[in-house]
Design a protein around this motif. Structure first.
Motif: not given
Length: 346
Positions: A29-32, A47-58, A86-94
């Protein structure tokens, strides 16, 4: 043999357990505003987008990304490195630590900046650079030194927005290759040596004194101009008043003469007598003023006007005493005129 001891049941049970494990491991499950990079057998798959996704384990595995963030403890910045699947696509401040920079006028300043960025291409952020946050930080520091190093200290304070725009423009091209968009750059604090701050304070105080002096001088100039304009307008009004008064007096004398002449009727001899009398009277009144206004006044040799006027006085005067005084004054004036002109002292 019971059902639990049956080999078929045991195989089915094992398959069921494995199925549950596969489903549990493969359901993601990938969050918004998040995304995951999936590799299959070591190669990029999707790429797994937001929502329910299925991958093959291992077989399918998420590719993690390394991020560095700073926490501020007083005046110090403590870096914290983390590996995130999980890669955050929101704007990030450094908020990176301050950097020493030498300006063109050889002043070493320490500049603390904040960088806002956003990952727009997760695949490039994972595969095009080893550590995207560290790469952005180093790029921001070097760009800051390059941009500020070409400017003077006063200009840095006056045009911070220009510095921000130049840094952002210089970072756009390399950051786009990494799948990162630099939204904005902010120069927060500029720390200078104490001797430079003292010199700037003295300069500011001198500049304020200069502005006060200029303002005072401009005020005095405006006041002097206003006074001069007032005196000029006053002189103009006085001159116009004298002019109007002179005109009114002349008009009054003209009216009085006209009335006298109208009263005499058509007798030309009487009119000549009256006109000669008025001219002689005016002539006599003018002589003292002429003597007062100058050091010497010369009466012309031609004294017939004066004699004629005095003769008219004798005709118009009815007392012997007046006639004698007029004759004495006439003889005295004629004697002085006969010597070539008499001088009257003021």
């Amino acid at each position: 043999m019971t059902l639990l001891q049956s080999p078929t049941f045991l195989i089915a049970l094992i398959i069921l357990v494995l199925g549950i494990i596969v489903v549990a491991k493969g359901l993601v499950i990938v969050r918004q505003s998040e995304v995951m990079v999936i590799e299959r057998l070591g190669s990029f798959n999707r790429l797994l987008e937001s929502g329910i996704n299925f991958i093959i384990p291992f077989i399918d595995q998420p590719r993690a990304i390394t991020m560095i963030r700073y926490t501020r403890s007083g005046e110090d910045y403590i870096p914290i490195s983390s590996t995130e699947a999980r890669i955050d696509r929101r704007e990030t401040v450094m908020d990176f630590p301050g950097q020493p920079v030498v300006t063109t006028d050889n002043v070493t300043v320490r500049i603390n900046g904040a960088l806002y960025f956003q990952i727009i291409d997760p695949r490039a952020a994972v595969y095009e650079v080893e550590n995207v946050s560290q790469a952005i930080e180093v790029l921001a520091k070097t760009t800051l030194r390059s941009v500020v190093g070409k400017m003077e200290l006063d200009r840095i304070f006056e045009s911070r927005s220009e510095v921000n725009d130049k840094i952002q423009a210089a970072m756009d091209e390399p950051s786009n290759k990494w799948g990162v968009r630099i939204t904005r750059v902010e120069v927060q604090d500029i720390h200078m040596p104490e001797e430079v701050e003292d010199a700037m304070r003295l300069q500011m105080a001198a500049e304020r004194r200069r502005r006060a002096t200029v303002t005072e001088a401009e005020g005095e100039k405006s006041a002097a101009i206003a006074r001069a304009q007032g005196e000029r307008e006053s002189a103009i009004l006085n001159a116009e008043g004298d002019k109007e008064a002179t005109i009114l007096r002349a008009q009054g004398e003209q009216e009085s003469i006209k009335l006298v002449l109208e009263a005499l009727g058509n007798d030309i001899d009487d009119k000549r007598t009256v006109v000669g009398y008025l001219l002689g009277q005016t002539y006599i009144k003018t002589l003292p003023d002429m003597a007062k206004n100058g050091e010497r006044v010369f009466v012309p040799y031609e004294s017939s006007a004066l004699l004629g006027s005095m003769g008219m006085f004798r005709e118009l005067s009815g007392t012997p005493e007046d006639v004698a005084r007029a004759a004495s004054a006439t003889n005295s004036a004629v004697g002085r005129a006969a010597m070539g002109g008499a001088a009257f002292g003021s």
